[in-house]
Design an enzyme around this catalytic site. Structure first.
Site, PDB file in Angstrom:
ATOM      1  N   CYS A   1       0.811  -1.222   0.000  1.00 41.22           N
ATOM      2  CA  CYS A   1       0.000   0.000   0.000  1.00 41.22           C
ATOM      3  C   CYS A   1       0.845   1.273   0.000  1.00 41.22           C
ATOM      4  O   CYS A   1       0.600   2.190  -0.784  1.00 41.22           O
ATOM      5  CB  CYS A   1      -1.004  -0.008   1.157  1.00 41.22           C
ATOM      6  SG  CYS A   1      -0.279  -0.017   2.803  1.00 41.22           S
TER       7      CYS A   1
ATOM      8  N   HIS B   1      -2.989   0.851   7.086  1.00 44.33           N
ATOM      9  CA  HIS B   1      -3.156   0.770   5.636  1.00 44.33           C
ATOM     10  C   HIS B   1      -3.346   2.185   5.108  1.00 44.33           C
ATOM     11  O   HIS B   1      -3.942   3.027   5.786  1.00 44.33           O
ATOM     12  CB  HIS B   1      -4.372  -0.110   5.312  1.00 44.33           C
ATOM     13  CG  HIS B   1      -4.567  -0.360   3.850  1.00 44.33           C
ATOM     14  ND1 HIS B   1      -3.708  -1.153   3.120  1.00 44.33           N
ATOM     15  CD2 HIS B   1      -5.528   0.069   2.987  1.00 44.33           C
ATOM     16  CE1 HIS B   1      -4.145  -1.193   1.861  1.00 44.33           C
ATOM     17  NE2 HIS B   1      -5.241  -0.459   1.764  1.00 44.33           N
TER      18      HIS B   1
ATOM     19  N   HIS C   1      -6.003   1.968  -3.751  1.00 38.74           N
ATOM     20  CA  HIS C   1      -5.007   1.396  -2.838  1.00 38.74           C
ATOM     21  C   HIS C   1      -4.556   0.030  -3.334  1.00 38.74           C
ATOM     22  O   HIS C   1      -5.145  -0.528  -4.260  1.00 38.74           O
ATOM     23  CB  HIS C   1      -5.589   1.288  -1.425  1.00 38.74           C
ATOM     24  CG  HIS C   1      -6.793   0.405  -1.342  1.00 38.74           C
ATOM     25  ND1 HIS C   1      -6.849  -0.710  -0.549  1.00 38.74           N
ATOM     26  CD2 HIS C   1      -8.006   0.468  -1.962  1.00 38.74           C
ATOM     27  CE1 HIS C   1      -8.035  -1.295  -0.668  1.00 38.74           C
ATOM     28  NE2 HIS C   1      -8.761  -0.589  -1.521  1.00 38.74           N
TER      29      HIS C   1
END
Length: 172
Positions: free
Chosen positions: A79, A130, A142
């Site tokens: 990510c 994240h 993402h």
């Protein structure tokens, strides 16, 4: 061996050539005037539109690339690596490589003030974070562990429950 080329023009052809050549010259009276200032067209894209177009191009190029922890290539990306590569290649900005370092960059943004290009952060488990890039309309892009690079909705129950904060790195 030398070749000799000979050109012959008729008088009408010379006149035609001279008149055509003179069409490209700027008259002296026009050269002396300062250039006119013209207002920019009102339909030029806004900065937000330009950022979104860049992000959509990145999404198209990277859609489906698998998740790989520490990855920074089309063979696999994580990510924060995806954020790093996107900002570098699409927005010409060098940002930190890790999620924890990205959390310290830019300015905090309230959830209801998100703008295209803002970073959105999630708590996905104990000690796990994240990051994604906000695309507008409650959507973000993402690199997900399960589906690789993709677009998701902040309204999705999974992401809505785990939303943590946002940061603005792109200057407006």
């Amino acid at each position: 061996m030398h070749r000799h080329f000979s050109f012959s023009f008729s008088f009408p052809a010379v006149l035609l050539f001279a008149s055509l050549a003179s069409c490209s010259l700027v008259p002296p009276e026009r050269q002396a005037r300062p250039p006119e200032i013209v207002d920019a067209p009102q339909d030029l894209p806004s900065r937000q539109t330009l950022i979104l177009d860049s992000l959509l191009a990145q999404k198209e190029d990277w859609q489906g690339v698998p998740y790989r922890y520490g990855g920074l290539s089309s063979k696999g990306v994580d990510c924060s690596g995806f954020v790093y590569l996107t900002f570098l290649s699409q927005l010409n900005m060098k940002v930190p490589r890790t999620t924890s370092a990205l959390m310290e960059e830019g300015e905090p943004v309230a959830r209801n003030e998100l703008e295209i290009g803002d970073l959105v952060f999630f708590r996905t488990g104990p000690g796990n974070r994240h990051v994604g890039i906000y695309m507008g309309d409650d959507e973000f892009m993402h690199a997900s562990v399960s589906n690789g690079v993709m677009q998701s909705s902040l309204k999705n129950p999974y992401w809505r429950e785990r939303y943590w904060m946002a940061r603005r790195l792109v200057e407006r």
